[in-house]
Design an enzyme around this catalytic site. Structure first.
Site, PDB file in Angstrom:
ATOM      1  N   GLU A 124      38.513  40.974  49.547  1.00 60.68           N
ATOM      2  CA  GLU A 124      39.889  41.186  49.082  1.00 60.68           C
ATOM      3  C   GLU A 124      40.873  41.194  50.247  1.00 60.68           C
ATOM      4  O   GLU A 124      41.956  40.603  50.160  1.00 60.68           O
ATOM      5  CB  GLU A 124      39.997  42.500  48.294  1.00 60.68           C
ATOM      6  CG  GLU A 124      39.254  42.483  46.973  1.00 60.68           C
ATOM      7  CD  GLU A 124      39.818  41.507  45.946  1.00 60.68           C
ATOM      8  OE1 GLU A 124      41.014  41.137  46.030  1.00 60.68           O
ATOM      9  OE2 GLU A 124      39.052  41.101  45.052  1.00 60.68           O
ATOM     10  N   ASN A 143      43.742  38.398  50.836  1.00 56.97           N
ATOM     11  CA  ASN A 143      45.153  38.773  50.967  1.00 56.97           C
ATOM     12  C   ASN A 143      45.781  38.146  52.201  1.00 56.97           C
ATOM     13  O   ASN A 143      46.917  37.669  52.158  1.00 56.97           O
ATOM     14  CB  ASN A 143      45.320  40.293  51.008  1.00 56.97           C
ATOM     15  CG  ASN A 143      45.328  40.918  49.638  1.00 56.97           C
ATOM     16  OD1 ASN A 143      45.232  40.245  48.625  1.00 56.97           O
ATOM     17  ND2 ASN A 143      45.422  42.237  49.605  1.00 56.97           N
ATOM     18  N   ARG A 188      47.605  35.494  40.274  1.00 57.43           N
ATOM     19  CA  ARG A 188      46.985  36.546  41.088  1.00 57.43           C
ATOM     20  C   ARG A 188      46.956  37.816  40.243  1.00 57.43           C
ATOM     21  O   ARG A 188      47.900  38.116  39.521  1.00 57.43           O
ATOM     22  CB  ARG A 188      47.756  36.797  42.394  1.00 57.43           C
ATOM     23  CG  ARG A 188      48.049  35.573  43.250  1.00 57.43           C
ATOM     24  CD  ARG A 188      46.871  34.709  43.586  1.00 57.43           C
ATOM     25  NE  ARG A 188      45.792  35.409  44.225  1.00 57.43           N
ATOM     26  CZ  ARG A 188      44.642  34.845  44.536  1.00 57.43           C
ATOM     27  NH1 ARG A 188      44.428  33.576  44.260  1.00 57.43           N
ATOM     28  NH2 ARG A 188      43.691  35.536  45.114  1.00 57.43           N
TER      29      ARG A 188
END
Length: 166
Positions: A62, A66, A123
């Site tokens: 994650e 990002n 997203r």
């Protein structure tokens, strides 16, 4: 360009072994799985449970995603770099994922579940929520136009193979 793309540092601190790695890689989506595997291999000496291994891999995934999608706006420019630092001190893992991308204007808002700055890209806005859920501690530092640093910590396992060898 620095010739040390991967740096491994190991030293003793009192009675706890400290092991560190520093990794730099291109900010492209393909490297997210590489970062996951590096983190998994790094904690292997602590004999983590499958759940702990999965938690760390998901949190790293994650954070790297990002950096690629939001930090560098998914430009797929191999000059854009993501940095991953991992440190084991005894049975505590610290992972730092950083970039020198666009930064986050409002970190508190970005950390809200379901918030996304890229709704047009479908997203989910759950990246920081997953990092927070799967790790014991999460800190995010960012400056607009300068990049973002995500620091995550997690206690792994009951005892370390490293400590049992001492």
């Amino acid at each position: 360009m620095d010739s040390k793309m991967i740096e491994v540092i190991e030293k003793q601190s009192g009675n706890k072994t400290i092991n560190k790695i520093r990794l730099e890689f291109a900010a492209v989506s393909d490297n997210e799985s590489f970062a996951r595997m590096v983190a998994a291999a790094f904690i292997a000496p602590l004999n983590p449970t499958l759940e702990e291994m999965s938690d760390v891999k998901t949190a790293v995934s994650e954070a790297v995603t990002n950096a690629v999608i939001h930090g560098y706006e998914n430009r797929n420019n191999p000059e854009d770099r993501v940095y991953m630092d991992c440190m084991l001190q005894g049975d505590v893992l610290e992972v730092v994922i950083s970039d020198r991308g666009v930064g986050i204007e409002n970190v508190q808002l970005a950390m809200e579940p379901l918030y996304t700055s890229k709704p047009e890209q479908d997203r989910s806005g759950m990246g920081f929520a997953f990092m927070e859920a799967f790790m014991d501690d999460l800190e995010v530092e960012s400056e607009s136009g300068c990049g973002t640093l995500v620091r995550m910590c997690k206690k792994i396992g009951v005892s370390s193979w490293i400590d049992s060898e001492e």
